[in-house]
Design a protein around this motif. Structure first.
Motif, PDB file in Angstrom:
ATOM      1  N   ASP A 142     -13.208  -7.082   6.339  1.00  0.00           N
ATOM      2  CA  ASP A 142     -13.141  -6.875   4.896  1.00  0.00           C
ATOM      3  C   ASP A 142     -14.238  -5.930   4.421  1.00  0.00           C
ATOM      4  OD1 ASP A 142     -10.925  -8.561   4.444  1.00  0.00           O
ATOM      5  OD2 ASP A 142     -12.219 -10.322   4.560  1.00  0.00           O
TER       6      ASP A 142
ATOM      7  N   GLN B 107     -14.419 -15.298  -8.602  1.00  0.00           N
ATOM      8  CA  GLN B 107     -13.908 -15.941  -9.804  1.00  0.00           C
ATOM      9  C   GLN B 107     -14.477 -17.352  -9.813  1.00  0.00           C
ATOM     10  OE1 GLN B 107      -9.689 -16.521  -9.950  1.00  0.00           O
ATOM     11  NE2 GLN B 107      -9.644 -16.569 -12.187  1.00  0.00           N
TER      12      GLN B 107
ATOM     13  N   HIS C 140     -12.424 -13.861  -3.098  1.00  0.00           N
ATOM     14  CA  HIS C 140     -11.229 -13.257  -2.519  1.00  0.00           C
ATOM     15  C   HIS C 140     -11.631 -11.930  -1.889  1.00  0.00           C
ATOM     16  CE1 HIS C 140      -8.939 -16.267  -4.804  1.00  0.00           C
ATOM     17  NE2 HIS C 140      -9.727 -15.951  -5.821  1.00  0.00           N
ATOM     18  N   TYR C 141     -11.189 -11.709  -0.658  1.00  0.00           N
ATOM     19  CA  TYR C 141     -11.630 -10.566   0.132  1.00  0.00           C
ATOM     20  C   TYR C 141     -10.453  -9.658   0.464  1.00  0.00           C
ATOM     21  CZ  TYR C 141     -15.613 -13.706   0.750  1.00  0.00           C
ATOM     22  OH  TYR C 141     -16.668 -14.551   0.530  1.00  0.00           O
ATOM     23  N   SER C 142     -10.761  -8.392   0.709  1.00  0.00           N
ATOM     24  CA  SER C 142      -9.714  -7.442   1.084  1.00  0.00           C
ATOM     25  C   SER C 142     -10.301  -6.349   1.969  1.00  0.00           C
ATOM     26  CB  SER C 142      -9.057  -6.826  -0.154  1.00  0.00           C
ATOM     27  OG  SER C 142     -10.025  -6.276  -1.018  1.00  0.00           O
TER      28      SER C 142
ATOM     29  N   GLN D 151      -5.619  -2.936  -1.833  1.00  0.00           N
ATOM     30  CA  GLN D 151      -5.515  -4.394  -1.911  1.00  0.00           C
ATOM     31  C   GLN D 151      -6.560  -4.969  -2.873  1.00  0.00           C
ATOM     32  OE1 GLN D 151      -6.212  -6.352   1.813  1.00  0.00           O
ATOM     33  NE2 GLN D 151      -5.499  -8.358   1.096  1.00  0.00           N
ATOM     34  N   HIS D 152      -7.730  -4.356  -2.880  1.00  0.00           N
ATOM     35  CA  HIS D 152      -8.806  -4.791  -3.776  1.00  0.00           C
ATOM     36  C   HIS D 152      -8.395  -4.630  -5.241  1.00  0.00           C
ATOM     37  CE1 HIS D 152     -12.816  -5.551  -5.246  1.00  0.00           C
ATOM     38  NE2 HIS D 152     -12.977  -4.314  -5.695  1.00  0.00           N
TER      39      HIS D 152
ATOM     40  N   LYS E 290      -5.383  -4.636  -6.431  1.00  0.00           N
ATOM     41  CA  LYS E 290      -4.370  -5.651  -6.736  1.00  0.00           C
ATOM     42  C   LYS E 290      -5.019  -7.003  -7.018  1.00  0.00           C
ATOM     43  CE  LYS E 290      -0.619  -3.530  -4.058  1.00  0.00           C
ATOM     44  NZ  LYS E 290       0.281  -3.680  -2.892  1.00  0.00           N
ATOM     45  N   GLN E 291      -6.047  -7.327  -6.243  1.00  0.00           N
ATOM     46  CA  GLN E 291      -6.725  -8.611  -6.474  1.00  0.00           C
ATOM     47  C   GLN E 291      -7.475  -8.602  -7.801  1.00  0.00           C
ATOM     48  OE1 GLN E 291      -9.132  -9.637  -3.061  1.00  0.00           O
ATOM     49  NE2 GLN E 291      -7.372 -10.587  -2.037  1.00  0.00           N
TER      50      GLN E 291
ATOM     51  N   HIS F 264      -4.925  -9.217 -10.400  1.00  0.00           N
ATOM     52  CA  HIS F 264      -4.380 -10.583 -10.345  1.00  0.00           C
ATOM     53  C   HIS F 264      -5.402 -11.629 -10.778  1.00  0.00           C
ATOM     54  CE1 HIS F 264      -1.863 -13.899  -9.035  1.00  0.00           C
ATOM     55  NE2 HIS F 264      -2.899 -14.381  -8.361  1.00  0.00           N
ATOM     56  N   TYR F 265      -6.649 -11.493 -10.288  1.00  0.00           N
ATOM     57  CA  TYR F 265      -7.631 -12.564 -10.496  1.00  0.00           C
ATOM     58  C   TYR F 265      -8.584 -12.319 -11.663  1.00  0.00           C
ATOM     59  CZ  TYR F 265      -6.240 -14.435  -5.953  1.00  0.00           C
ATOM     60  OH  TYR F 265      -5.531 -14.966  -4.914  1.00  0.00           O
TER      61      TYR F 265
ATOM     62  N   GLY G 204     -16.709  -8.514  -9.094  1.00  0.00           N
ATOM     63  CA  GLY G 204     -16.207  -8.033  -7.821  1.00  0.00           C
ATOM     64  C   GLY G 204     -17.004  -6.886  -7.275  1.00  0.00           C
TER      65      GLY G 204
END
Length: 337
Positions: free
Chosen positions: A302, A308, A313-315, A320-321, A323-324, A327-328, A336
């Motif tokens: 990662d 949060q 949450h890792y990517s 992908q980061h 998107k997270q 989403h979060y 982040g």
């Protein structure tokens, strides 16, 4: 009655009087004030000074008898310490406590994540019995401490191992900090010797710097090894670490509680958004957990994480980061990398 018998009787009477006076003076309990009496006996205090301090405090109503009892005991050393007396107490009990060193424990606490200035504040606020003479002050304190054997690479920042350090009145603050430095050296070099293979770190000091960043990220202990892996992966790829705590450290007293866009671009070798690699020194005192996390990171590829609350949450990719983040964070709020 013969003259000898009268002399013997008089002698016995005098001895009885003396023993009685001694017994009452040493063993009759004296009532102390309701709030008790506190007597600091600093390091280097002579026995005569100790007895005088106890007498001035009202703990010893008969200091000469106390001195006699101490002499009869063979002049054992009386220990430095902070002595608190309450209720009713006799001089024999006072002597026993002084010889045994039964004093109130004093300690200096160093918390993981504290900076040098936080430790100085703790000394000022909560360690009145530490001798603060010769303790370097001001903005250059970290550099001057290193010159006095508390720190390395020209700074004391990061080099004081978080723990609780016992002391007695009159101990110099410098000597306590030196103990914390020696402890950090021991822990760091022991962990470095058993480190995981293939780390992109050149020496123990680089590990100390990165551990301080992991520490200041404020993640729960269970997340520290994974966060360390993210930073180590970024170092391998030549990516900036982009850690907010390094920017906060660079801002110093200018930091007001939340980073602005302009502050994120402050020019400083500590700004890991602008500069790749590690900052020049640690940014805080890392605890054992963050040191272990850096030297034994999680097995992960990662490069990003978001937080949060206590959930992380890792990517592996920036796509992908993003998107997270959407989403979060955009719905619930968070932080982040």
């Amino acid at each position: 009655m013969s003259r000898k018998r009268r002399a013997a009787g008089l002698f016995l009477l005098m001895m009885s009087f003396l023993f009685g006076f001694y017994g009452i003076g040493m063993y009759w309990p004296e009532a102390l004030p309701a709030k008790g009496v506190t007597v600091p006996i600093p390091l280097g205090t002579t026995n005569a000074q100790t007895i005088a301090s106890l007498a001035r405090s009202g703990v010893l109503p008969h200091p000469r008898l106390f001195h006699l009892a101490w002499a009869l005991a063979g002049y054992p050393p009386m220990q430095a310490g902070l002595y608190e007396f309450r209720g009713r107490i006799n001089q024999a009990q006072v002597l026993h406590r002084l010889i045994a060193g039964q004093s109130t424990p004093l300690s200096l606490l160093i918390v993981p994540g504290w900076r040098l200035q936080d430790i100085y504040q703790e000394i000022h606020d909560k360690a009145p019995y530490l001798d603060q003479q010769n303790l370097p002050q001001g903005a250059a304190a970290a550099r001057y401490l290193a010159r006095q054997g508390v720190g390395a690479q020209g700074s004391a920042e990061g080099w004081l191992f978080p723990d609780s350090y016992r002391y007695v009145p009159g101990t110099t603050a410098l000597s306590v900090l030196r103990r914390a430095y020696v402890r950090m050296q021991r822990e760091l070099h022991s962990l470095w010797a058993g480190r995981a293979p293939g780390l992109p770190l050149g020496d123990p000091y680089q590990a100390l710097i990165l551990a301080s960043i992991v520490q200041k990220e404020g993640a729960p202990p269970a997340e520290q090894a994974h966060i360390a892996a993210v930073f180590l992966n970024r170092l391998r790829q030549g990516m900036p670490l982009q850690s907010d705590p390094t920017v906060i450290y660079a801002l110093g007293e200018r930091y007001t509680g939340s980073l602005t866009t302009s502050e994120m671009h402050v020019e400083s070798p500590y700004n890991t958004y602008l500069h790749t690699g590690l900052p020049p020194t640690p940014i805080a005192m890392p605890g054992l957990g963050s040191l272990m996390a850096v030297l034994h990171p999680a097995d992960s590829a990662d490069l990003y994480f978001i937080a949060q609350g206590d959930e992380y949450h890792y990517s592996e990719s920036y796509t992908q980061h993003l998107k997270q983040i959407q989403h979060y964070l955009q719905h619930a709020g968070g932080a982040g990398l």
